[in-house]
Design an enzyme around this catalytic site. Structure first.
Site: not given
Ligand code: NDP
Ligand code: OXD
Length: 314
Positions: A229, A277
């Site tokens: 993000r 994005h």
């Molecule tokens: P998940 O919820 O599956 O994973 C999030 C990960 O981040 C977990 O491993 C979590 O830790 C870790 N995390 C969260 N907060 C913290 C913190 N404070 N410190 C350390 N680690 C942290 O999300 P996804 O993998 O499905 O997606 C991740 C992000 O990718 C989405 O939230 C979105 O913003 C972004 N995204 C971007 C896209 C794009 O096109 N650019 C498309 C899709 C998604 P833990 O495992 O311990 O919970």
């Molecule tokens: C998502 C994105 O969160 O597209 O899926 O960023």
């Protein structure tokens, strides 16, 4: 009283079409022009809905995010206290892994330098480290981070990941929490941000953090890829890091303000790669099917999958 409403800032008509296909016989409405009776709406499907829109449906039972991230939904102060479900989908995961792999290899195989050489008609082979000597670090080991980590490890990179809670993943070095962050950064040459945007992660990709990356590894510099993000990063700090030699390059798919403003210095920086994005597109054809499956589960009394913990923000 079982209709759906799509409240999406993009492709709303396409979402409506695919939801209709997957939920035949169900009334599918669209914000703001075809809301019908708000009391009839049971399910809200949202992507960057205008603030306040989500609070207009008194009988809604579930909110579905039309993407993996939910920061756009949690930011709405009118969000009703309902189960919030995010997208977890193999198509989206595959797309993100493609993006991360592409840009890691662009850095590793020095493609930007070869682009410049080609323009100047220079035939010159640059030193090429082996993948096994290059340390890649992924912030966020969730659905997307774990898949990307496993593919990069398979290619041969030394891969580590950082998450909130401890993890064990074969072949991946793992770090967690504030206590694990510095050691994770100190071994990382290519930093990949795949974190959700939460109160704890906002602005984390800033100069002090970037200074902790390993600049003395096989690549001879530190590189950033942010496909999580935009709110994770401070644009001015990234520019400063590039200009001070803290970062050798930045590959950015996401920005604090999107679209990236025309006057941003990132657009023209020679060591910045920008994508709009689109690292992992939410494909309505694939995702509408998942929403229909979730609704069927919910109405059969089974637990929803991909539920968001609204307290931690992801
Ligand atoms: P998940 O919820 O599956 O994973 C999030 C990960 O981040 C977990 O491993 C979590 O830790 C870790 N995390 C969260 N907060 C913290 C913190 N404070 N410190 C350390 N680690 C942290 O999300 P996804 O993998 O499905 O997606 C991740 C992000 O990718 C989405 O939230 C979105 O913003 C972004 N995204 C971007 C896209 C794009 O096109 N650019 C498309 C899709 C998604 P833990 O495992 O311990 O919970
Ligand atoms: C998502 C994105 O969160 O597209 O899926 O960023």
């Amino acid at each position: 009283m079982r209709s759906l409403i799509v409240a999406s800032a993009s492709d709303a008509a396409v979402w409506v079409e695919h939801l209709r296909r997957n939920l035949p016989g169900r009334s599918i409405r669209c914000w703001p022009d075809d809301v019908g009776d708000p009391a009839e709406v049971a399910y809200i499907c949202a992507w960057k809905a205008p603030p306040g829109a989500l609070g207009r449906f008194p009988n809604a039972r579930v909110v579905f995010s039309l993407g993996a991230g939910v920061d756009h939904i949690l930011a709405d102060p009118a969000l009703p206290k309902l189960p919030l479900v995010r997208i977890v989908d193999a198509d989206l995961t595959q797309r993100m892994t493609e993006y991360v792999t592409l840009h890691t290899l662009m850095i590793h195989r020095r493609q930007r330098a070869y682009d410049a050489q080609q323009k100047a008609r220079v035939w010159h082979e640059l030193a090429q480290p082996a993948a096994r000597d290059v340390a890649v670090g992924i912030m966020g080991l969730g659905v997307l981070g774990k898949d990307a980590a496993e593919v990069l490890r398979r290619i041969g990179f030394r891969v580590a990941g950082w998450s909130r809670s401890p993890k064990t993943i074969a072949g991946i070095e793992t770090f967690d929490g504030a206590a694990g962050l510095d050691a994770f950064l100190a071994r990382t040459e290519i930093l990949i941000a795949l974190l959700p945007l939460t109160a704890a992660t906002r602005g984390i990709v800033a100069l002090p953090l970037l200074r902790k990356l390993n600049r003395d590894g096989a690549l001879g510099g530190a590189h950033l890829i942010n496909a999580g993000r935009g709110g994770l990063q401070i644009d001015a700090d990234i520019l400063m890091a590039l200009d001070q030699g803290v970062l050798a390059s930045a590959t950015l798919d996401v920005f604090p303000t999107e679209p990236l403003p025309n006057d941003s210095a990132l657009w023209t920086h020679p060591r910045v790669t920008i994508t709009p994005h689109n690292a992992a597109w939410s494909n309505p054809a694939a995702l509408a099917e998942g929403i229909a499956r979730q609704i069927a589960r919910f109405e059969a009394g089974q637990p929803l999958e991909g539920l968001v913990d609204t307290a931690s923000g992801y």
